[in-house]
Scaffold this motif. Structure first.
Motif, PDB file in Angstrom:
ATOM      1  N   VAL A  80       0.813  -1.209   0.000  1.00 35.01           N
ATOM      2  CA  VAL A  80       0.000   0.000   0.000  1.00 35.01           C
ATOM      3  C   VAL A  80       0.851   1.266   0.000  1.00 35.01           C
ATOM      4  CG1 VAL A  80      -0.286   0.095   2.516  1.00 35.01           C
ATOM      5  CG2 VAL A  80      -2.042   1.071   1.017  1.00 35.01           C
ATOM      6  N   THR A  81       2.073   1.203   0.536  1.00 33.28           N
ATOM      7  CA  THR A  81       2.927   2.388   0.590  1.00 33.28           C
ATOM      8  C   THR A  81       3.753   2.586  -0.674  1.00 33.28           C
ATOM      9  OG1 THR A  81       4.728   1.156   1.632  1.00 33.28           O
ATOM     10  CG2 THR A  81       3.129   2.233   3.100  1.00 33.28           C
ATOM     11  N   MET A  82       3.624   1.682  -1.639  1.00 27.43           N
ATOM     12  CA  MET A  82       4.399   1.791  -2.877  1.00 27.43           C
ATOM     13  C   MET A  82       3.538   2.364  -3.998  1.00 27.43           C
ATOM     14  SD  MET A  82       6.521  -1.789  -2.796  1.00 27.43           S
ATOM     15  CE  MET A  82       7.638  -1.350  -4.134  1.00 27.43           C
ATOM     16  N   PHE A  83       4.200   2.944  -4.977  1.00 27.23           N
ATOM     17  CA  PHE A  83       3.478   3.442  -6.145  1.00 27.23           C
ATOM     18  C   PHE A  83       2.878   2.276  -6.918  1.00 27.23           C
ATOM     19  CE2 PHE A  83       6.598   7.110  -6.020  1.00 27.23           C
ATOM     20  CZ  PHE A  83       5.671   8.045  -5.604  1.00 27.23           C
ATOM     21  N   PRO A  84       1.746   2.513  -7.599  1.00 28.49           N
ATOM     22  CA  PRO A  84       1.114   1.460  -8.398  1.00 28.49           C
ATOM     23  C   PRO A  84       1.874   1.219  -9.709  1.00 28.49           C
ATOM     24  CG  PRO A  84      -0.106   3.490  -8.650  1.00 28.49           C
ATOM     25  CD  PRO A  84       0.962   3.751  -7.609  1.00 28.49           C
ATOM     26  N   LEU A  85       1.461   0.176 -10.399  1.00 30.73           N
ATOM     27  CA  LEU A  85       2.075  -0.225 -11.657  1.00 30.73           C
ATOM     28  C   LEU A  85       2.233   0.938 -12.626  1.00 30.73           C
ATOM     29  CD1 LEU A  85       3.036  -2.352 -13.739  1.00 30.73           C
ATOM     30  CD2 LEU A  85       0.626  -2.585 -14.376  1.00 30.73           C
ATOM     31  N   ALA A  86       1.161   1.659 -12.910  1.00 29.44           N
ATOM     32  CA  ALA A  86       1.221   2.738 -13.894  1.00 29.44           C
ATOM     33  C   ALA A  86       2.281   3.767 -13.528  1.00 29.44           C
ATOM     34  CB  ALA A  86      -0.143   3.400 -14.054  1.00 29.44           C
ATOM     35  N   THR A  87       2.368   4.114 -12.270  1.00 31.20           N
ATOM     36  CA  THR A  87       3.356   5.090 -11.835  1.00 31.20           C
ATOM     37  C   THR A  87       4.765   4.533 -11.953  1.00 31.20           C
ATOM     38  OG1 THR A  87       1.731   6.053 -10.330  1.00 31.20           O
ATOM     39  CG2 THR A  87       4.033   6.636  -9.955  1.00 31.20           C
ATOM     40  N   GLN A  88       4.951   3.256 -11.630  1.00 29.07           N
ATOM     41  CA  GLN A  88       6.278   2.635 -11.754  1.00 29.07           C
ATOM     42  C   GLN A  88       6.766   2.722 -13.198  1.00 29.07           C
ATOM     43  OE1 GLN A  88       8.041   1.672  -9.172  1.00 29.07           O
ATOM     44  NE2 GLN A  88       6.493   1.465  -7.594  1.00 29.07           N
ATOM     45  N   VAL A  89       5.883   2.412 -14.144  1.00 29.47           N
ATOM     46  CA  VAL A  89       6.247   2.449 -15.560  1.00 29.47           C
ATOM     47  C   VAL A  89       6.552   3.879 -15.990  1.00 29.47           C
ATOM     48  CG1 VAL A  89       5.425   2.026 -17.918  1.00 29.47           C
ATOM     49  CG2 VAL A  89       5.001   0.334 -16.117  1.00 29.47           C
ATOM     50  N   GLN A  90       5.710   4.809 -15.591  1.00 29.88           N
ATOM     51  CA  GLN A  90       5.931   6.208 -15.953  1.00 29.88           C
ATOM     52  C   GLN A  90       7.226   6.742 -15.374  1.00 29.88           C
ATOM     53  OE1 GLN A  90       1.264   7.372 -16.322  1.00 29.88           O
ATOM     54  NE2 GLN A  90       2.578   8.835 -15.331  1.00 29.88           N
ATOM     55  N   ILE A  91       7.540   6.391 -14.137  1.00 24.91           N
ATOM     56  CA  ILE A  91       8.789   6.866 -13.530  1.00 24.91           C
ATOM     57  C   ILE A  91       9.988   6.350 -14.315  1.00 24.91           C
ATOM     58  CG2 ILE A  91      10.277   6.682 -11.494  1.00 24.91           C
ATOM     59  CD1 ILE A  91       7.679   6.626  -9.796  1.00 24.91           C
ATOM     60  N   ALA A  92       9.961   5.091 -14.724  1.00 25.16           N
ATOM     61  CA  ALA A  92      11.071   4.548 -15.517  1.00 25.16           C
ATOM     62  C   ALA A  92      11.210   5.317 -16.829  1.00 25.16           C
ATOM     63  CB  ALA A  92      10.871   3.060 -15.777  1.00 25.16           C
ATOM     64  N   GLY A 105       4.949  14.945  -7.526  1.00 27.32           N
ATOM     65  CA  GLY A 105       6.099  15.330  -8.324  1.00 27.32           C
ATOM     66  C   GLY A 105       6.151  14.648  -9.668  1.00 27.32           C
ATOM     67  N   PHE A 106       5.168  13.820  -9.974  1.00 31.92           N
ATOM     68  CA  PHE A 106       5.169  13.093 -11.237  1.00 31.92           C
ATOM     69  C   PHE A 106       3.987  13.509 -12.089  1.00 31.92           C
ATOM     70  CE2 PHE A 106       7.303  10.169  -8.255  1.00 31.92           C
ATOM     71  CZ  PHE A 106       8.542  10.141  -8.871  1.00 31.92           C
ATOM     72  N   ALA A 107       4.139  13.295 -13.380  1.00 28.93           N
ATOM     73  CA  ALA A 107       3.062  13.601 -14.317  1.00 28.93           C
ATOM     74  C   ALA A 107       1.845  12.740 -13.989  1.00 28.93           C
ATOM     75  CB  ALA A 107       3.536  13.325 -15.736  1.00 28.93           C
ATOM     76  N   PRO A 108       0.659  13.155 -14.430  1.00 27.68           N
ATOM     77  CA  PRO A 108      -0.546  12.359 -14.171  1.00 27.68           C
ATOM     78  C   PRO A 108      -0.388  10.917 -14.657  1.00 27.68           C
ATOM     79  CG  PRO A 108      -1.115  14.469 -15.128  1.00 27.68           C
ATOM     80  CD  PRO A 108       0.391  14.357 -15.191  1.00 27.68           C
TER      81      PRO A 108
END
Length: 189
Positions: free
Chosen positions: A48-60, A94-97
């Protein structure tokens, strides 16, 4: 043989982002075949404290773009441009939508591949000592190019791709190690 800043950035980012695009495609196919809601899978996380899949991919994807941009001596369009964020600013704002579909997420990864691949050897080689400054949460972090790439950007890049892979494995997407590192790395003896 000497490795250059180009050699340890652009080909690494483009290869792994290409592999990530394949992983995203397999996740989309799994969602369709399993009648899983895309939104539910895009929001899957290991904890629950980690970013979800979509955010992980976007961050990479965004981190790779932001890294080569800075190594080339360029600056984002605005100081806090969220789509040029260099990995975890520690704050989801701090990340894009976040992407709303696998198609949107795959398009983002493909745009990142095209952009990263657009940098030339001449733009990146010699950036080992280039000063790079990042401001996150009012804190400024100063790097030079080589430690920025080797000790900050690449470890973060691999972390987010690995986390996306682990999330998808955890929810049952049929992925294997070749999906992560790709094929064609070696030949059989």
């Amino acid at each position: 043989m000497t490795l250059s800043m180009y050699d340890i950035s652009v080909p690494v980012f483009t290869r792994m982002l290409g592999n990530l695009a394949g992983i995203v495609d397999k996740a989309a196919a799994h969602a369709r075949a399993s009648d899983l809601q895309e939104a539910r899978l895009l929001d899957a996380r290991l904890h629950v404290t980690m970013f979800p899949l979509a955010t992980q991919v976007q961050i990479a994807a965004d981190g790779a773009r932001g890294t080569v941009l800075r190594l080339a001596g360029r600056q984002p369009p605005t100081p806090d441009a969220p789509d040029f964020a260099v990995f975890n600013r520690g704050d989801p704002r701090g990340f894009a939508p976040v992407a709303d579909s696998f198609a949107e997420l795959a398009a983002r990864v493909q745009r990142a591949v095209a952009e990263v691949d657009g940098y030339s050897r001449e733009q990146l080689d010699g950036s080992e000592e280039r000063p790079i400054t990042l401001t996150m949460h009012g804190r400024t972090r100063c790097f030079t190019g080589l430690p920025f790439l080797l000790h900050y950007s690449l470890p973060n890049f691999y972390f987010h791709i690995t986390t996306a892979y682990a999330i998808l494995r955890h929810v049952g997407v049929p992925l294997g190690k070749n999906d992560y590192h790709g094929t064609g790395l070696f030949t059989e003896a």
